[in-house]
Design a protein around this motif. Structure first.
Motif, mmCIF file in Angstrom:
data_model
loop_
_atom_site.group_PDB
_atom_site.id
_atom_site.type_symbol
_atom_site.label_atom_id
_atom_site.label_comp_id
_atom_site.label_asym_id
_atom_site.label_seq_id
_atom_site.Cartn_x
_atom_site.Cartn_y
_atom_site.Cartn_z
ATOM 1 N N GLU A 154 0.883 -1.277 -0.113
ATOM 2 C CA GLU A 154 -0.111 0.002 0.080
ATOM 3 C C GLU A 154 0.768 1.572 0.276
ATOM 4 O OE1 GLU A 154 -2.813 1.892 3.308
ATOM 5 O OE2 GLU A 154 -3.324 0.017 2.755
ATOM 6 N N LEU A 155 1.896 1.121 0.866
ATOM 7 C CA LEU A 155 2.786 2.482 0.761
ATOM 8 C C LEU A 155 3.537 2.458 -0.359
ATOM 9 C CD1 LEU A 155 4.210 2.219 4.568
ATOM 10 C CD2 LEU A 155 2.546 3.961 3.515
ATOM 11 N N PHE A 156 4.122 1.456 -0.942
ATOM 12 C CA PHE A 156 4.772 1.460 -2.020
ATOM 13 C C PHE A 156 4.092 1.972 -3.243
ATOM 14 C CE2 PHE A 156 6.584 -0.204 -6.096
ATOM 15 C CZ PHE A 156 8.112 -0.204 -5.622
ATOM 16 N N ALA A 157 2.851 1.754 -3.582
ATOM 17 C CA ALA A 157 1.927 2.145 -4.398
ATOM 18 C C ALA A 157 1.360 3.566 -4.302
ATOM 19 C CB ALA A 157 0.693 1.089 -4.972
ATOM 20 N N GLN A 158 1.061 3.966 -3.065
ATOM 21 C CA GLN A 158 0.309 5.202 -2.609
ATOM 22 C C GLN A 158 1.128 6.319 -2.130
ATOM 23 O OE1 GLN A 158 -3.024 4.050 -0.553
ATOM 24 N NE2 GLN A 158 -4.288 4.755 -2.320
ATOM 25 N N ASP A 159 2.254 5.802 -1.221
ATOM 26 C CA ASP A 159 2.780 6.789 -0.428
ATOM 27 C C ASP A 159 4.262 6.316 0.104
ATOM 28 O OD1 ASP A 159 3.252 8.897 1.380
ATOM 29 O OD2 ASP A 159 2.336 8.184 3.117
ATOM 30 N N TYR A 160 5.081 6.344 -1.048
ATOM 31 C CA TYR A 160 6.161 5.565 -0.789
ATOM 32 C C TYR A 160 7.378 6.343 -0.089
ATOM 33 C CZ TYR A 160 7.410 8.664 -4.890
ATOM 34 O OH TYR A 160 7.561 9.762 -5.774
ATOM 35 N N PHE A 161 6.935 7.814 0.068
ATOM 36 C CA PHE A 161 7.717 8.588 1.021
ATOM 37 C C PHE A 161 7.194 8.135 2.323
ATOM 38 C CE2 PHE A 161 7.381 11.835 -2.453
ATOM 39 C CZ PHE A 161 8.732 11.869 -2.716
ATOM 40 N N GLY A 162 6.366 7.401 2.780
ATOM 41 C CA GLY A 162 5.889 7.083 3.892
ATOM 42 C C GLY A 162 6.377 5.553 4.479
#
Length: 173
Positions: A117-125
């Motif tokens: 999920e982070l990789f696809a939507q919020d990689y800065f997270g």
């Protein structure tokens, strides 16, 4: 839109790779690859990478890979990816509740879904805590493969969506 290369006009090696991909359930639709077939060498290279990531060489559990793939498909809105099922170990109830904090998922599945999920939507997270959570369940090699798999699924889903590499639902109706 880019027209697909008709199946009977595909170079024989690529047609065979597509057929193997269908047989193994790696490919749910041939349409994206038929579009990529305007560049048969790169299409074959993409299929070879997919086969490696989906095959016996993978160090990740097939169910976990499928959950990651479906999580990314839900973010890319790739219809072909969303409807395909690569393993019977993921139920429609799993897909309906594809949230990393759902108790139906094991701790390793939750960590991988959260990462996807982070990789696809919020990689800065993606931060140290993300890596700590992954390291509790995966070896370094598995974490690298998870990154590579997420990248492949994200790129493939976006490419399929942008190229309209899925059957036209209106034409099928």
């Amino acid at each position: 839109m880019i027209d697909p290369v008709p199946h009977d006009a595909l170079p024989s090696g690529l047609a065979e790779e597509i057929d193997r991909g269908r047989e193994s359930r790696m490919l749910s639709s041939t349409l994206p690859v038929q579009i990529w077939a305007h560049r048969p060498d790169t299409a074959a290279a993409w299929l070879a990478l997919m086969a490696t990531m989906h095959g016996a060489a993978s160090s990740l559990d097939p169910r976990l890979r499928e959950l990651v793939r479906l999580k990314i498909a839900s973010i890319t809105n790739c219809r072909a990816c969303q409807i395909a099922r690569k393993t019977e170990t993921v139920s429609e109830d799993d897909v309906a509740c594809l949230s990393w904090d759902d108790p139906r998922f094991s701790p390793s599945e939750s960590a991988a879904i959260h990462f996807a999920e982070l990789f696809a939507q919020d990689y800065f997270g993606i931060d140290a805590a993300t890596y700590e959570a992954l390291a509790e369940h995966f070896t370094t090699a598995q974490m690298v493969e998870l990154h590579q798999y997420a990248a492949l699924m994200l790129a493939g889903g976006r490419m399929t969506y942008v190229l309209r590499g899925y059957p036209d639902e209106d034409a099928a109706a």
